[in-house]
Design an enzyme around this catalytic site. Structure first.
Site, PDB file in Angstrom:
ATOM      1  CE  LYS A   1      79.872 -65.687 -21.400  1.00 11.15           C
ATOM      2  NZ  LYS A   1      79.268 -65.738 -20.045  1.00 11.15           N
TER       3      LYS A   1
ATOM      4  CB  THR B   1      82.487 -65.666 -17.338  1.00 10.96           C
ATOM      5  OG1 THR B   1      83.186 -65.895 -18.556  1.00 10.96           O
ATOM      6  CG2 THR B   1      81.360 -64.678 -17.594  1.00 10.96           C
TER       7      THR B   1
END
Length: 306
Positions: free
Chosen positions: A163, A220
């Protein structure tokens, strides 16, 4: 019940965890590479060791503690990434040096600054030992941090590592002003790339859509508090890697993880186009807009394919 916890690594994430659990009444002590000294001296008379060093620090720390680990002392690994030299996750590196340790992994959408401010968050504790996961879930929860468990540490780590690469790409997309359609498309295709790596490493598909996968990606890839997102935005402005890292002034795992993941992909025959373009951009082989254009011009294929 209060625990005696030793935190190894006192960067943004390690420092946040230290203060979070200290406020809960646990007894904390810590070590940082900046301090010097022997981290092994802090292993005695504690109930839990929390490793929150950057990925580049895991292997040397594990090597320094090899043969010195007290029997029965559990380790909670909080490092996110894939090591560029060994192409291993953090728990795989710890297992190389401490094969008998009882180990769990903590991951999820846990931006340090929000936790410091007491904003609500949830994360996942993952372990092959369900008893350890349940015990840590009960002992480490706080009023603002809700903890879940799963039994898929390798999948949890793979999702948490990849990620960062997709969040970096999201920062590029937003930095270029490409719009909501492009951002949504990027995140969906990024999730597909995470799935390729997660499943190939033996992770469980359900982990992809949990806190360590989709949850962490959404946090994020959409927040200026994310160092990887900010790093991508700086690349979109025209900064090179060294300049962007200097302006952030803290560890950014995305670049090393992208390179390590691409090395794994080349070895295993995986198709990871977003990761590949990120690495080419970091190497200065193309500019940000050109990287996007090449992704748009790839051969057409079914959505299920990476």
């Amino acid at each position: 019940m209060s625990l005696r916890i030793t935190v190894l690594g006192r960067g943004a994430w390690g420092g946040t965890l230290l203060r979070l659990w200290e406020r809960q009444g646990h007894h904390l002590r810590s070590w940082s590479r900046r301090d010097g000294g022997d981290p092994g001296s802090l292993l005695q008379d504690c109930d839990l060791v929390v490793a929150a060093v950057s990925m580049v620090g895991v292997a040397p720390l594990g090597q320094s503690l090899q043969g010195r680990w007290p029997e029965g002392l559990p380790l909670l690994s909080c490092s996110k990434g894939i090591d560029l030299d060994s192409l291993c996750t953090a728990s795989q590196l710890w297992r190389r040096h401490l094969p008998a340790v009882s180990l769990a992994v903590l991951s999820g959408p846990n931006l340090a600054e929000e936790l410091e401010r007491g904003l609500p968050a949830a994360s996942v504790l993952s372990s092959d030992d369900p008893g350890l996961a349940r015990r840590l879930q009960e002992e480490l929860r706080t009023p603002h941090l809700r903890l879940y468990t799963n039994a898929d540490p390798i999948g949890t780590e793979a999702a948490g590592a990849l990620k960062n690469v997709i969040a970096l790409a999201a920062g590029i997309s937003d930095g270029l002003g490409l719009g909501a359609n492009a951002k949504a498309s990027l995140l969906c295709r990024g999730l597909a790339e995470i799935a390729v790596v997660l499943q190939a490493l033996g992770g469980q598909p359900t982990t992809l859509y949990g806190l360590a996968g989709l949850g962490d990606l959404l946090a994020t890839a959409n927040s200026s508090l994310s160092r990887n997102y900010r790093f991508g935005s700086l690349l979109a402005e025209g900064c090179d890697e060294a300049t962007a890292l200097g302006r952030i002034g803290a560890t950014v795992e995305g670049p090393r993880t992208a390179r390590a993941t691409l090395a794994l992909a080349l070895r295993e025959g995986w198709q990871l186009p977003i990761c590949g373009q990120v690495v080419r951009l970091l190497a200065g082989e193309l500019e940000a807009r050109q990287a996007v254009q090449e992704l748009m011009q790839r051969d057409l294929r079914a959505e299920a394919a990476a």
